[in-house]
Structure formats: C-alpha cells, structure tokens
Enzyme design. Sequence first.
Site: not given
Length: 583
Positions: A400-401
């Site tokens: 999730g980056t």
Amino acid sequence: MKSFRVFQIAPLVATALAGACVPPPSAVVAPPSQAASAAQGVSADSPGLVSAADPRAAEAGAQMLRLGGSATDAAIATMLALGVVEPQSSGIGGGGFLITGDAAGTVETFDGREAAPKAADAQWFYRDGKPLSYPEAVPGGRSVGVPGNLRLAAMAHNRQGKLSWRTLFQPAIRLASEGFVITPRLHAMLTNFPRTAALDPAGHALFYGADGQPLPVGTLVRNPALAATLEMIAARGADGFYGGDNASTLAAKVGTAPVNPAPMSVADIAAYKAVARPPVCGQYRQFRVCGMGPPSSGATTVFAILKQLERFDMKALGPASPVSWHLIAESQRLAYADRDQYLADADFVSVPVAGLVDPAYLAARSSLISDGTTMASALPGTPAGAKLAFGRALPQEEHGTTHFVTVDRWGHAASYTSTVEGPFGSGLMVGGYYLNNELTDFNIVPDRDGKPTANRVAGGKRPRSSMAPTLVYGPDGALRLAVGAAGGSTIPAQVAKAIIGVIDWNLSARDAIALPTLFAPGGNTVFVEKGTTLEAMIPALVQLGHAKVIVRSPSFKANAIEKVDGKWRGAADPRSEGAAVAP
C-alpha cells in the site's frame, strides 16, 4: 484544455481511461506519437518533469510546475492527487518521507512517518496474552498511527514552496469533486482486498455496488467528502487536519472501530510534528547517493547493498549474468540482516547510522561475499556505535505505498514516498480518506531471543520503514537520478537494483526500473520475479549455492527521473499504471 505529454503510460490504463470516455478533469492522455517523441527526454530549459504511479496525479504536479512552482510544490500536489485516485496506496490519512536536492547538491530530508498514540505499549498487538497475527492486526483501530503527510507537506512548503498552499490542493479537489475513473489496478485491489477497502461503510458505498462487487473498470467515482476535507485544509492549513472536527472524528473513529478499537486522543493528533532530519549520504563508485535516515531503513540498506558490491566488476558481468544476481542476493542478505537488527526510530533507540554506512565496515562485510559460493548464513555485523541490546526481527511485507519524483525549472528535485501501509490501510475512513495501518510496521512481538527488539511499539514512536526516496549525484556534482519505489520491504532492493542498472550497466532509468527484481531479505531464501529472466536463472543460482529460490508474482512500482545529455527523462515502472508528465 491544454494536453500534457505522457511518458511510458501502461497500455492497460491508457485503454481504460480512453474507453471510459470520461477523462480525469485535468488530464488528457497523449496520443502514441506524442508519447514516442516525449520519450527522447525533456529539454533542460523546460519547466521540469513529474513521474508518478498514476498519470492524473503526475499531471497535478505538472500543473504546479506550469504555474512557476517548485519541485516541492509539485510533489505536494502529486501526493494530494494520488490520495484521490490511488486510495489503496497513499493519502492524507498516511505518512511519508521526502528528500529534496537543489542544483548545487544541498540535500534535505523530511520525516512525515506516522506515530503511535501515547497509550501504545509493547503489548499493543496482544489479545488475551497472545500476539495477534499480522492479518488480524491490520484492520481497524489498533493499527492506525497519527498521520504525518500533511505536517510533512506544510514543513516542506514553508521552506521550499513558491505557490500558495491553497493552489497545491486544486487538482486533487477537482478530481475528488468532478470524479476520477477506476483503473484496472484500483479495481484489482478492490477485488483482492475487500476486508479493508469495504470495512468502513463509507468505503463500501464509494467503491462497491449494491451487489457487493467492486465498481467496474471505467466507472467515474466522485468523492465529495474528500473534496470537502481538502477544501477545508486548503483554507485552514495543516492545522485544520490536526485539530477541530477532523481530529475529533479521527480519534473517535479509531476508538470505536468495529475491529480492534484502540485509544487515540485528540491530543495525540495535535501533538504530531514532522521532523527535518539529516540526510544519509555516501559514495558508490564516483556517485554520491543520498537517502532517508531513521526511522527509515531505506538509506542505510540501499547504500549497504551498493557499497558491498563495489569491489566486484558489475559492469563486466552485466544484467544477463547469474553471477551478478547472485552477488546482489548475497549483498542484500547482509544489508537486511543489519537492517533488521539495528534500524528503528532513532528518537527512541540508538541507531548506529554512521557505522552502518562506514566504507571500512562495508568493505569488511563485502569480504564475506564470494562470486562462486553462497554464505551459509548472513548475520548482522557489529558497526561502530552498535549496542547489541536488541533482538533481531524479520520484516513484514505490504502493498500500500506509492512513490513519485519531480524536478523544476531551477534543477531542484524532490523524491517522495507516501503510504497508508497495506492496501486501503486499516480500512477505516474519515472525511473521504482511508486511515493507515502503519503501526503494523512495528514488531508485533516485541522481544526476540530474550531481548527487546529495536522496533518494538512505544507511545509516540514511529515504526521502522523500508521507504527509500533517493537522490544520486554524478561525478560532476550534478543530479543524475531521483528514484524510489513501493512494495514494502522490497523497496531497498528495488532502488538498489535501479541504481546498479543506471550506474553499472549503463541503462536508462526506464530500463533499470524494468529489470526483474530479486529479493533476498535474510535467511537462505531468495525470491525471484515470475516470468522474467531471473526465473530462467534459477538452476544457475542453485548451482551457486542458493538452495531455496522461490518464484513470486510481481508487486513492484517504482518511479524515477534522470538527467542524460542535459535533458530530463522520466521513468515509470512498466508493472504499474505510472507515467512521467512534462508541463
């Protein structure tokens, strides 16, 4: 409407955007001929360049450059827009690290990493005396750290911004209010991670239909709640986020979460500060490599991987040689062993940064590497300043980056990695944005081998990060490359690989990012990317002594800007929907 130039946009997302017949409010996808000509580079006297994981966000940054904004202005606008169109990866409910450099080589770094609430302690992720598993710990309130992105943005803008704060928010506000198209990547994340994406009724209502299924690719989504939040922050400044109704609502959401509720106070939120920290720089061959220090493990790990390879002729071996990748794997094993032993929030524990990047120490570590055999084990070393009071803990991985880079007309660069940790963070939503699950980057089990780990939970502490925004300066002192990646603990491996590709193998940043990724985070396991030349090299790697080589599907996402022959060139990972956009 003025069109923009798109570099290297993935065909899948280009088709989706075009097929939807509703382009983003501030973006028009360039025709193939325009993209092909733009791929040759951007003139050095142009207003700059932006590379991001989504072309609509890259265009938001490019708009700031068109208006005479700085690289930092463009980076902030890109971050805000990514929070709208790429909510699975980043946003104002998360945090990040920013490294900037001017044309003279002066480097600054800004720490906007999320922080644990004051009530957090070593047993934070325990229930009935037993530690939660990572999947159990992610959803709900206990994983949420106080978000840092907006305090980071405000600090950087105060120091380096040229445009008004309000101006930076306008592209993101338009995308949220007028709508953005669901791309294949977002749709895949909504399909694969409903446990967080649809945990909050607001998230479910935004991205899922009445049948409970994700809205299809090409659907135009409007997020008026986020538009209103962004309008408020644009008018009131970052204080509007860290106080008032937003802070009260955020604290209440965490405290009353349907899963893992946890105490977070309005005072916790109000007390959050971004921190300007000293950069960590070192020399690899004739190049100066600068990155982000603790609580990021990015700079020390990337530099160790590189420096431990310096005595080998990587150029002569080339990317087609299994020996090259064997050496990269061995260097990663050593670098990650040190990372897992020593890296944490330096405001809470002693991190021997200088010792970890000391050339003599890394030369000694390099002497453990052989081009013909594999180390039986890769253990942490003892760098100068090390205090061996900590147990070693192994890294978690997340998806999730996001990363983005900008350069402006003055030759200043910004490399910014932003995250909500896992896909859609904790799943909790406030004011149209998802809250992070960053606290799961702490060691859930605080002790190992009878010793406390450096990265154990504590109130006010920032969890260790793998994010590695990086600037590389050439032998002439001029910026050569700005790069970073997403992908959890694989980030330092991806960034080091890209730098090796550019410096040692004379590849363009685009081709260096596109190289397959090998990941050797410790122990005796090596992961190689499925469907690439690395998979075909498995027999050769096994012959070199790597007994456990595992094939994994790609989940990588890197972006870069480089300067070649006086021109800026953008690069986005072909595995992603990313693009480089010129004003």
